[in-house]
Design a protein around this motif. Sequence first.
Motif, PDB file in Angstrom:
ATOM      1  N   HIS A 176       0.812  -1.220   0.000  1.00 22.96           N
ATOM      2  CA  HIS A 176       0.000   0.000   0.000  1.00 22.96           C
ATOM      3  C   HIS A 176       0.848   1.274   0.000  1.00 22.96           C
ATOM      4  O   HIS A 176       0.518   2.227  -0.693  1.00 22.96           O
ATOM      5  CB  HIS A 176      -0.928  -0.012   1.221  1.00 22.96           C
ATOM      6  CG  HIS A 176      -1.840  -1.203   1.239  1.00 22.96           C
ATOM      7  ND1 HIS A 176      -3.085  -1.196   0.644  1.00 22.96           N
ATOM      8  CD2 HIS A 176      -1.664  -2.456   1.739  1.00 22.96           C
ATOM      9  CE1 HIS A 176      -3.636  -2.391   0.792  1.00 22.96           C
ATOM     10  NE2 HIS A 176      -2.795  -3.177   1.447  1.00 22.96           N
ATOM     11  N   ASP A 177       1.924   1.279   0.762  1.00 27.35           N
ATOM     12  CA  ASP A 177       2.773   2.465   0.822  1.00 27.35           C
ATOM     13  C   ASP A 177       4.095   2.057   1.462  1.00 27.35           C
ATOM     14  O   ASP A 177       4.099   1.471   2.562  1.00 27.35           O
ATOM     15  CB  ASP A 177       2.094   3.570   1.655  1.00 27.35           C
ATOM     16  CG  ASP A 177       2.794   4.912   1.548  1.00 27.35           C
ATOM     17  OD1 ASP A 177       4.040   4.945   1.597  1.00 27.35           O
ATOM     18  OD2 ASP A 177       2.103   5.940   1.440  1.00 27.35           O
ATOM     19  N   SER A 213      -7.042   8.562   5.243  1.00 28.28           N
ATOM     20  CA  SER A 213      -6.418   9.293   4.138  1.00 28.28           C
ATOM     21  C   SER A 213      -7.436  10.142   3.382  1.00 28.28           C
ATOM     22  O   SER A 213      -7.060  10.961   2.544  1.00 28.28           O
ATOM     23  CB  SER A 213      -5.771   8.301   3.160  1.00 28.28           C
ATOM     24  OG  SER A 213      -6.774   7.555   2.479  1.00 28.28           O
TER      25      SER A 213
END
Length: 296
Positions: A176-177, A213
Motif C-alpha cells: 500500500h505504501d 487518508s
Amino acid sequence: MADMDTEKARASAWFRSLRDEIVAAFERLEKAQVKGPLSGTAPGRFEVSETRRASEDGSDAGGGLMSVMRGGRVFEKVGVNVSTVHGQLGERAQAAMAARKGLPGMADDPRFWASGISLVAHMQNPHCPAVHMNTRMFWTPHGWWFGGGSDLNPCLERPEDTAHFHSVQKSHCDRHDADFYPRFKAWADEYFYVPHRMRARGVGGIFLDDHCSGDWEADFAFIQDVGRAFLPAFLPLIEKRRGIEWDEADKEAQLVHRGLYAEYNLVYDRGTKFGLETGHDANAVLMSLPPLAKWI
C-alpha cells in the motif's frame, strides 16, 4: 458526514470473517500432536458467547462474540473477540477524542459507531511467543478512522522469530505504501513501551490509529491486509516452537513476562480504557489478561 451505512456493514462483515478464519486455524493447530506433558490431553476448543454493550437508557447498543479457549495443548488461553457497537460517547470519551483528533462539535453530536476484532494468545510452551492483534473502524458524524496492528510478546526472545514476524508485517504494508511499515513500526515501539519498567512489552510489530487518508476504499483495503498478515506472521513460529521441551526456569520467565503484559494492559492500553469507559462487556475487554502471571 453521511452515515456510511454500506461501508460500516462491509467493515463489520470483514472483521467477522477474519475472526472465523483465525478461530478455525487455531483449532486446527490444537489438533496437531504435541510433545511433552500436554501430549495426552484433548485438543482445546473455543467457547463462544455473545457480548452486549450496556447503554445508559437500556436501548440496544450492539455487541459481538467472545471466543475463548482455555487449557489447550498449544494455547493456555486465547481470546478472539469481534464486536460492532454504537451509541453516544460520554463526556470523558468526548474530551479525549476531541483532544486527540482536534475535532470540534463532539459535545453537540457525540454519536459513535465502532467495529473490530481483538485477539490475544497466551501459550502453554514458554518457547512459543504470546501475541496480540486487532483491527477496527471507528465512525462519528465528524469523521471515520481505522486502527490496529499486531505485536509479538515472547518471554524467550529469538531474533529469527522477530525477523519473520516483522518481515510479514512489512510485506503487507508495502503493498500500500513503502512508508507505512517504518512509520507504524516506530509507532508500535513507542506505544507498547512500559514507562514504569523502562522497557518494551515485547519485540514490537506495527501499530496505527486515527488512520484516514480521505479514501475509504484504500484505507479499508489496507486494514484488511493488516488483518491478513497475522496468521502467516504468527503460525509458522508456533509450528516451529511448540515441540521444544521446557523446564521450570522457562516457565518462571514466562509467568514474570506475563506480569509485565498485564501491567501494560491495565495501566496504559488505550483499547482497555475505551472499552470500559463506553460500557462494553468487561469480560470481553479484559480478555487479554493472562490466565496466570507472577511478580518478583
